[in-house]
Design an enzyme around this catalytic site. Structure first.
Site, PDB file in Angstrom:
ATOM      1  N   SER A 144      -0.374  -3.894  -1.740  1.00 21.90           N
ATOM      2  CA  SER A 144      -0.371  -4.104  -0.286  1.00 21.90           C
ATOM      3  C   SER A 144      -1.455  -3.266   0.370  1.00 21.90           C
ATOM      4  O   SER A 144      -1.840  -2.211  -0.157  1.00 21.90           O
ATOM      5  CB  SER A 144       0.989  -3.708   0.289  1.00 21.90           C
ATOM      6  OG  SER A 144       0.929  -3.673   1.708  1.00 21.90           O
ATOM      7  N   TYR A 157       7.226   2.852   1.381  1.00 16.88           N
ATOM      8  CA  TYR A 157       6.746   1.573   0.849  1.00 16.88           C
ATOM      9  C   TYR A 157       5.270   1.691   0.466  1.00 16.88           C
ATOM     10  O   TYR A 157       4.853   1.308  -0.630  1.00 16.88           O
ATOM     11  CB  TYR A 157       6.935   0.503   1.925  1.00 16.88           C
ATOM     12  CG  TYR A 157       6.402  -0.872   1.577  1.00 16.88           C
ATOM     13  CD1 TYR A 157       7.110  -1.720   0.728  1.00 16.88           C
ATOM     14  CD2 TYR A 157       5.201  -1.324   2.128  1.00 16.88           C
ATOM     15  CE1 TYR A 157       6.619  -2.977   0.436  1.00 16.88           C
ATOM     16  CE2 TYR A 157       4.712  -2.590   1.831  1.00 16.88           C
ATOM     17  CZ  TYR A 157       5.422  -3.418   0.987  1.00 16.88           C
ATOM     18  OH  TYR A 157       4.940  -4.662   0.697  1.00 16.88           O
TER      19      TYR A 157
END
Lengths: 251, 434
Positions: A144, A157
């Site tokens: 990501s 995250y």
């Protein structure tokens, strides 16, 4: 299999995620042989039926809770042996944890890290040996843009994804001479059930736009793909901001 | 879909909370305690407020986009409610099948096609979309689901066809397809002198041709009212390769001032209609059925105020003439009208729009009350002749007009899910006491 032969054996981990579904549809040629892995049997059936309706491909499904790392060796064997090898492996599972939760509970922080980072590292470690022995194929990992720099809004995250980015970079280095391609995908903001709670704006992309970028990245043996492409520019700029300035921003 | 949720006409604007339904086995995202209303939202191709729910919740079903089964021998397809007609065509056309009814854009979901009981250029032969629906499953806010067809829960089935999404969420549907031998059509484009010529060409062509439609120049002087192009087509027999389609255009952003004005449009129409001779040629399916899909986001051409589309059906040619005369007199800038004769195949929906008669569709840039007044005036013409205005394209009809156009509305309202509503429905049926 000789180089240049069509790549038709797929293993998709986290196959019911929106991005995985969109990529798998694109790669499901009539002669494809596809292994799908996800936690929910009910959803796996729906994804498998969709693929079988779209093309005459062969599909097998395995239900697995990927947080159970000790199940991984057996899972990898099952997947690998289903069609006797693999041309494209896609690892796409993940969750978007509640950052506040992660700040107040060690358990939540570690669980988020387990799902988004450690479980993929575990799977990659086992798969890597198989790919090395096979001497060809593509390993696609969904990381990501959140892994490019830590931000207060989602650094648990983000740090798990950063681990994947660095891990896949090293793995790419290791397998580069062995004929195995490793693709690190860094999606930006994607409109999926995982991000349902967010207000959407012009930077948001659909899962299918991300899937198109991934399919192209596989075809052209790219190393790192930002999806959509403009995130490469955005993250370049964000990375250039000095830490003493960045720490005061609210991103 | 990203960005704010709006309808294709970009008028009216609305504020929503958004929930997602991405799996047909999931419960609807409707909490028991909240009292907001809900409405499924697909591609947002309804023009007005039939797909909006201002102040309420939209359930985004665009990820409900899986196929379930496709019988290539019998031509029967089952898929989830958020699958688009584009996705369906990509799957079925290479296998020699096509949609038995298609609207003018392929960017609509099958759920939306059912909820608006859409029609196409073959209405005179085929009727509307709902006529090819075999069965479907509907999810209700109380957690229950209904499998319905002509034989099973047939009343809910009829209420959901053309039911504007108010009976619940269409989880999946099964439709019959049409055999085609190629992806091409043999098309005639015939210059049309006036309205009488249109009627004559329609009568001649509707027997021999699967598809008929015409475009008329609304800016033409009174003596050539109805000047335009008559288009008719049949599927080509020979199977030819799919032609490579040129890459489409896109309107990248909304222009501060709309480039569509009287001067530019008069020039366009003059070029388009005056220089035309009769042309017969083979066209590919996409350019025949979906000419406007070639320009992505063409609705942005109307600028920040958006536009209104008006489509009505009237029983007789004289009433159609009154509608066109009224528009021309006001000079309110609809530059192009689409005209078609509807056949007598009845629709299955309790609230379906298509019915025997002549239909006309027009775009009007939203210019405020003058535009709204003109459309109200047109409504009166349609009311007097027992015609109807199409809810999928409407953003302004009055409750009185609605009840006149859709006399079944009271019976229909008993099938509405108590937690479902839309901007359109509150507007036309807002007062429960009368």
């Amino acid at each position: 299999m000789s180089p240049g032969a069509p790549m038709t054996r797929l293993i998709v981990i986290g196959a019911t995620s929106a991005i995985a579904q969109a990529v798998t549809r694109r790669l499901a040629t009539p002669d494809a042989k596809i292994v799908l892995v996800a936690r929910s049997e009910e959803r796996l059936i729906q994804v498998a039926d969709d693929l079988r309706t779209r093309s005459s491909c062969e599909v097998r499904t395995y239900v697995s809770d990927l947080d159970r790392l000790k199940d991984h060796p057996q899972l990898v064997s099952q997947c690998w042996e289903s069609f006797d090898g693999c041309d494209i492996l896609i690892i796409a599972h993940g969750t978007l944890p509640d950052q506040h939760d992660c700040e107040t509970s060690v358990e939540s922080a570690l669980a988020a890290f387990q799902t988004n980072g450690l479980s993929t590292i575990s799977l990659l470690t086992i798969f890597a040996d198989r790919f090395e022995g096979q001497g060809h194929g593509s390993i696609v990992v969904i990381s990501s843009v959140a892994g490019d720099r830590g931000r207060r809004s989602n650094y648990v995250y983000g740090s798990a994804k950063a681990a994947l980015t660095v891990f896949t970079s090293g793995l790419r280095n290791r397998l580069a001479g062995k004929g195995v391609h490793v693709l690190t995908v860094k999606p930006g903001l994607v409109d999926t059930p995982m991000t349902a709670a967010f207000k959407k704006g012009p930077l948001w992309a659909s899962p299918d736009q991300v899937a198109a970028a991934i399919a192209k990245g596989i075809e052209r043996s790219r190393d790192i793909v930002y999806a959509p492409w403009f995130w490469r520019v955005i993250m370049q700029i964000i990375r250039l901001i000095p830490e003493r300035v960045f720490k005061k921003t609210n991103l | 879909m990203s960005g704010p949720y709006q309808s294709w006409g970009r008028y009216p604007s609305a504020e929503h909370d958004v929930e997602y339904l991405s799996w047909r086995t999931d419960p609807l995202p409707i909490p028991a305690h909240e009292d907001k209303s809900f409405l499924a939202f697909g591609k947002g191709r309804s023009y007005g407020d039939a797909c909006l729910n201002d102040g309420g919740v939209l359930i985004d079903v665009t990820q409900l986009n899986r196929f379930i089964s496709f019988d290539q021998d019998l031509g029967i397809l089952r898929c989830e409610g958020g699958v688009t007609l584009e996705q369906i065509i990509e799957l079925i056309l290479p296998a020699g099948w096509f949609l038995p009814v298609t609207p003018g854009t392929k960017h609509v979901t099958i759920g939306g096609a059912i909820a608006n009981d859409v029609h196409g250029k073959n209405h005179h032969r085929a009727g509307s979309f709902g006529n090819y629906l075999r069965c479907m499953e509907i999810a209700h806010s109380d957690g229950s689901r209904t499998h319905c067809s002509e034989k099973e829960h047939e009343e809910l089935f009829a209420a959901t066809i053309g039911g504007l999404g108010l009976t619940g969420v269409i989880l999946w549907a099964e439709i019959e397809l049409m055999r085609v031998e190629s992806d091409k059509l043999e098309v005639d484009r015939i210059p049309m002198r006036d309205l009488d010529h249109f009627l004559q060409l329609s009568e001649e062509s509707d027997k021999e041709y699967e598809y008929t439609v015409s475009w008329i120049d609304c800016l033409a002087p009174a003596r050539s009212r109805g000047r335009g192009l008559f288009i008719r087509a049949n599927h080509a027999r020979d199977r030819t390769d799919v032609a490579r389609r040129k890459r489409g255009l896109r309107v990248p952003f909304e222009l501060p001032v709309s480039p569509l004005n009287r001067v530019s449009l008069q020039a366009f129409n003059k070029l388009y209609f005056h220089t035309r001779r009769r042309v017969s040629r083979v066209e590919d399916l996409a350019s025949f059925f979906y000419p406007l899909d070639w320009i992505r986001d063409w609705n942005r051409l109307y600028g920040p105020r958006g536009f209104l589309q008006y489509q009505c059906v009237v029983p007789e040619a004289s009433e159609l003439r009154t509608v066109l005369d009224t528009i021309a007199e006001r000079g309110k800038g609809s530059f192009l009208a689409v005209l078609k004769v509807f056949g007598d195949i009845s629709s299955r929906g309790l609230m379906s729009f298509p019915r025997k008669g002549l239909t006309v569709a027009l775009d009007f840039p939203m210019l405020g009350t003058s535009t709204l007044d003109l459309l109200d005036e047109l409504d009166l013409v349609v009311q007097r002749c027992k015609g109807a205005v199409y809810p999928a394209k409407d953003a302004r009809m009055s409750p009185e007009s609605f009840r006149c156009f859709f006399p079944n509305w009271r019976q229909f309202s008993t099938f509405i899910d108590p937690r479902f509503s839309s901007g359109f429905w509150r507007r036309v049926a807002g007062r429960p006491d009368d």
